[in-house]
Design a protein around this motif. Structure first.
Motif, mmCIF file in Angstrom:
data_model
loop_
_atom_site.group_PDB
_atom_site.id
_atom_site.type_symbol
_atom_site.label_atom_id
_atom_site.label_comp_id
_atom_site.label_asym_id
_atom_site.label_seq_id
_atom_site.Cartn_x
_atom_site.Cartn_y
_atom_site.Cartn_z
ATOM 1 N N ALA A 113 42.084 42.151 41.104
ATOM 2 C CA ALA A 113 40.844 41.580 40.565
ATOM 3 C C ALA A 113 39.975 42.664 39.948
ATOM 4 N N ILE A 114 39.819 43.780 40.660
ATOM 5 C CA ILE A 114 38.999 44.888 40.154
ATOM 6 C C ILE A 114 39.609 45.466 38.881
ATOM 7 N N GLU A 115 40.910 45.709 38.885
ATOM 8 C CA GLU A 115 41.571 46.296 37.709
ATOM 9 C C GLU A 115 41.524 45.379 36.495
ATOM 10 N N SER A 116 41.387 44.075 36.708
ATOM 11 C CA SER A 116 41.354 43.137 35.574
ATOM 12 C C SER A 116 40.036 43.202 34.810
ATOM 13 N N VAL A 117 38.987 43.704 35.454
ATOM 14 C CA VAL A 117 37.691 43.817 34.786
ATOM 15 C C VAL A 117 37.838 44.868 33.680
ATOM 16 N N GLY A 118 37.522 44.474 32.487
ATOM 17 C CA GLY A 118 37.688 45.380 31.348
ATOM 18 C C GLY A 118 38.999 45.151 30.612
ATOM 19 N N LYS A 119 40.030 44.631 31.312
ATOM 20 C CA LYS A 119 41.310 44.318 30.654
ATOM 21 C C LYS A 119 41.311 42.883 30.145
ATOM 22 N N ALA A 120 40.684 41.987 30.906
ATOM 23 C CA ALA A 120 40.649 40.570 30.539
ATOM 24 C C ALA A 120 39.506 40.316 29.566
ATOM 25 N N ALA A 121 39.589 39.204 28.855
ATOM 26 C CA ALA A 121 38.482 38.795 27.985
ATOM 27 C C ALA A 121 37.236 38.583 28.849
ATOM 28 N N PRO A 122 36.050 38.737 28.267
ATOM 29 C CA PRO A 122 34.818 38.545 29.041
ATOM 30 C C PRO A 122 34.831 37.205 29.792
ATOM 31 N N GLY A 123 34.538 37.281 31.089
ATOM 32 C CA GLY A 123 34.493 36.082 31.914
ATOM 33 C C GLY A 123 35.833 35.625 32.459
ATOM 34 N N GLN A 124 36.920 36.301 32.054
ATOM 35 C CA GLN A 124 38.258 35.872 32.449
ATOM 36 C C GLN A 124 38.894 36.762 33.519
ATOM 37 N N ASP A 125 38.161 37.738 34.017
ATOM 38 C CA ASP A 125 38.708 38.674 35.003
ATOM 39 C C ASP A 125 38.791 38.027 36.380
ATOM 40 N N GLY A 126 39.411 38.732 37.300
ATOM 41 C CA GLY A 126 39.645 38.216 38.635
ATOM 42 C C GLY A 126 38.404 38.070 39.490
ATOM 43 N N ILE A 127 37.398 38.903 39.274
ATOM 44 C CA ILE A 127 36.170 38.760 40.060
ATOM 45 C C ILE A 127 35.421 37.510 39.600
ATOM 46 N N ASN A 128 35.323 37.299 38.296
ATOM 47 C CA ASN A 128 34.714 36.066 37.787
ATOM 48 C C ASN A 128 35.463 34.840 38.299
#
Length: 175
Positions: A113-128
Protein backbone atom coordinates in the motif's frame (compact mmCIF):
# COMPACT_ATOMS: atom_id res chain seq x y z
CA UNK A 1 -29.99 -4.05 -1.78
CA UNK A 2 -27.48 -2.92 0.81
CA UNK A 3 -26.09 -4.65 3.88
CA UNK A 4 -26.02 -8.19 2.56
CA UNK A 5 -23.31 -10.38 4.10
CA UNK A 6 -21.15 -11.85 1.33
CA UNK A 7 -21.46 -15.64 0.94
CA UNK A 8 -17.66 -15.81 0.68
CA UNK A 9 -14.71 -14.26 2.47
CA UNK A 10 -12.63 -11.46 0.98
CA UNK A 11 -9.18 -10.12 1.73
CA UNK A 12 -6.75 -7.53 0.38
CA UNK A 13 -5.02 -10.43 -1.37
CA UNK A 14 -4.34 -9.29 -4.94
CA UNK A 15 -1.80 -6.79 -6.30
CA UNK A 16 -3.56 -4.52 -8.76
CA UNK A 17 -1.60 -3.36 -11.79
CA UNK A 18 -3.93 -0.39 -12.22
CA UNK A 19 -3.31 0.66 -8.60
CA UNK A 20 0.50 0.63 -8.59
CA UNK A 21 0.55 -2.97 -7.24
CA UNK A 22 -1.59 -1.93 -4.27
CA UNK A 23 -3.47 -4.69 -2.47
CA UNK A 24 -7.10 -4.99 -3.58
CA UNK A 25 -10.03 -7.01 -2.34
CA UNK A 26 -10.76 -10.41 -3.86
CA UNK A 27 -12.66 -13.51 -2.74
CA UNK A 28 -10.36 -15.93 -0.89
CA UNK A 29 -10.86 -19.63 -0.19
CA UNK A 30 -9.30 -19.39 3.29
CA UNK A 31 -8.82 -16.55 5.76
CA UNK A 32 -10.34 -13.17 5.07
CA UNK A 33 -13.77 -12.13 6.25
CA UNK A 34 -17.32 -12.06 5.00
CA UNK A 35 -18.33 -8.40 4.74
CA UNK A 36 -21.42 -6.31 4.21
CA UNK A 37 -22.01 -5.92 0.50
CA UNK A 38 -24.54 -4.53 -1.90
CA UNK A 39 -26.56 -6.25 -4.60
CA UNK A 40 -27.40 -4.19 -7.67
CA UNK A 41 -30.57 -5.48 -9.30
CA UNK A 42 -30.55 -5.00 -13.08
CA UNK A 43 -33.45 -5.39 -15.48
CA UNK A 44 -31.38 -7.29 -18.07
CA UNK A 45 -30.71 -10.93 -18.94
CA UNK A 46 -28.22 -12.89 -16.86
CA UNK A 47 -25.86 -12.97 -19.86
CA UNK A 48 -25.99 -9.18 -20.23
CA UNK A 49 -25.46 -8.72 -16.50
CA UNK A 50 -22.38 -10.99 -16.74
CA UNK A 51 -21.12 -8.96 -19.73
CA UNK A 52 -21.48 -5.67 -17.84
CA UNK A 53 -19.87 -7.02 -14.68
CA UNK A 54 -16.94 -8.52 -16.60
CA UNK A 55 -16.42 -5.34 -18.66
CA UNK A 56 -16.43 -3.25 -15.47
CA UNK A 57 -13.89 -5.50 -13.74
CA UNK A 58 -11.60 -5.67 -16.80
CA UNK A 59 -11.92 -1.94 -17.58
CA UNK A 60 -13.63 -2.57 -20.91
CA UNK A 61 -16.80 -0.55 -20.26
CA UNK A 62 -18.21 0.73 -23.52
CA UNK A 63 -16.36 -1.86 -25.62
CA UNK A 64 -19.41 -4.01 -26.32
CA UNK A 65 -17.29 -7.11 -25.66
CA UNK A 66 -19.07 -10.13 -24.21
CA UNK A 67 -18.01 -12.28 -21.29
CA UNK A 68 -17.02 -15.77 -22.35
CA UNK A 69 -16.60 -18.25 -19.49
CA UNK A 70 -12.94 -19.32 -19.61
CA UNK A 71 -12.02 -22.90 -20.47
CA UNK A 72 -8.85 -22.57 -18.43
CA UNK A 73 -8.51 -20.34 -15.37
CA UNK A 74 -5.09 -18.73 -14.93
CA UNK A 75 -3.73 -16.40 -12.26
CA UNK A 76 -5.11 -13.30 -14.03
CA UNK A 77 -8.40 -14.67 -15.30
CA UNK A 78 -11.50 -12.73 -14.26
CA UNK A 79 -14.30 -15.23 -13.71
CA UNK A 80 -17.96 -14.29 -13.30
CA UNK A 81 -19.51 -16.56 -10.69
CA UNK A 82 -23.13 -16.93 -9.65
CA UNK A 83 -25.06 -17.63 -6.48
CA UNK A 84 -28.72 -18.61 -6.60
CA UNK A 85 -31.42 -17.39 -4.22
CA UNK A 86 -29.19 -15.07 -2.28
CA UNK A 87 -30.30 -11.94 -0.44
CA UNK A 88 -33.80 -12.31 -1.82
CA UNK A 89 -32.52 -12.26 -5.41
CA UNK A 90 -32.90 -15.24 -7.75
CA UNK A 91 -29.39 -15.00 -9.28
CA UNK A 92 -26.50 -12.89 -7.98
CA UNK A 93 -23.28 -12.52 -9.98
CA UNK A 94 -19.85 -11.57 -8.69
CA UNK A 95 -16.30 -11.59 -10.04
CA UNK A 96 -13.54 -13.84 -8.84
CA UNK A 97 -9.84 -13.44 -9.58
CA UNK A 98 -6.95 -15.24 -7.92
CA UNK A 99 -5.03 -13.88 -4.98
CA UNK A 100 -1.39 -13.17 -5.82
CA UNK A 101 0.18 -11.70 -2.68
CA UNK A 102 2.73 -13.90 -0.94
CA UNK A 103 3.16 -13.96 1.93
CA UNK A 104 -0.34 -12.74 2.74
CA UNK A 105 0.41 -10.81 5.93
CA UNK A 106 -0.54 -7.41 7.28
CA UNK A 107 3.08 -6.31 6.93
CA UNK A 108 3.19 -7.27 3.26
CA UNK A 109 -0.10 -5.47 2.62
CA UNK A 110 1.16 -2.33 4.36
CA UNK A 111 4.39 -2.30 2.35
CA UNK A 112 2.50 -2.73 -0.94
CA UNK A 113 0.00 0.00 0.00
CA UNK A 114 2.78 2.43 0.94
CA UNK A 115 4.85 1.64 -2.17
CA UNK A 116 1.81 2.21 -4.41
CA UNK A 117 1.61 5.87 -3.36
CA UNK A 118 3.24 7.79 -6.17
CA UNK A 119 3.11 4.79 -8.56
CA UNK A 120 -0.68 4.68 -8.90
CA UNK A 121 -2.84 7.39 -10.43
CA UNK A 122 -4.00 10.00 -7.89
CA UNK A 123 -6.56 8.45 -5.56
CA UNK A 124 -5.88 4.92 -6.81
CA UNK A 125 -3.14 3.88 -4.36
CA UNK A 126 -3.48 1.28 -1.64
CA UNK A 127 -3.84 3.71 1.25
CA UNK A 128 -6.73 5.50 -0.49
CA UNK A 129 -8.25 2.08 -1.24
CA UNK A 130 -8.00 1.08 2.43
CA UNK A 131 -9.51 4.41 3.53
CA UNK A 132 -12.39 3.89 1.09
CA UNK A 133 -12.97 0.30 2.21
CA UNK A 134 -13.09 1.43 5.85
CA UNK A 135 -15.50 4.25 4.98
CA UNK A 136 -17.78 1.63 3.43
CA UNK A 137 -17.69 -0.55 6.53
CA UNK A 138 -15.38 -3.19 5.03
CA UNK A 139 -13.02 -4.79 7.50
CA UNK A 140 -11.15 -7.98 6.69
CA UNK A 141 -9.11 -10.25 8.91
CA UNK A 142 -5.89 -8.41 7.98
CA UNK A 143 -7.05 -4.83 7.47
CA UNK A 144 -6.80 -3.61 11.10
CA UNK A 145 -3.22 -4.90 11.41
CA UNK A 146 -2.38 -3.52 7.96
CA UNK A 147 -3.62 -0.10 9.06
CA UNK A 148 -1.59 -0.33 12.27
CA UNK A 149 1.52 -1.21 10.27
CA UNK A 150 1.02 1.73 7.89
CA UNK A 151 0.67 4.04 10.90
CA UNK A 152 3.73 2.50 12.58
CA UNK A 153 5.87 2.92 9.47
CA UNK A 154 4.65 6.46 8.87
CA UNK A 155 4.71 7.62 12.48
CA UNK A 156 1.30 9.17 11.85
CA UNK A 157 -1.93 9.17 13.85
CA UNK A 158 -4.33 8.21 11.06
CA UNK A 159 -4.40 6.95 7.48
CA UNK A 160 -5.14 10.35 5.97
CA UNK A 161 -2.04 11.82 7.61
CA UNK A 162 0.02 8.80 6.50
CA UNK A 163 -1.25 9.18 2.95
CA UNK A 164 -0.27 12.86 2.88
CA UNK A 165 3.18 12.01 4.23
CA UNK A 166 3.81 9.29 1.64
CA UNK A 167 2.47 11.50 -1.16
CA UNK A 168 4.93 14.20 -0.11
CA UNK A 169 7.78 11.68 -0.10
CA UNK A 170 6.71 10.35 -3.52
CA UNK A 171 6.80 13.90 -4.89
CA UNK A 172 10.34 14.37 -3.62
CA UNK A 173 9.41 16.18 -0.44
CA UNK A 174 10.23 15.40 3.19
CA UNK A 175 10.59 12.07 4.92
Amino acid sequence: MANVLTPFSIEFARKSGSRGSAPTLVPVPAGGSAVQGRIFVLDVSEAEAANRLWRRETRKVGSGLAYVPPEKIGPNTVVVRRVENFGGVKVVLFTDIAANIEPLTAETLAILAIESVGKAAPGQDGINYLISAKANGIETALSPDCESEILRQSGCADLEEALAKFQDIAQGGGK
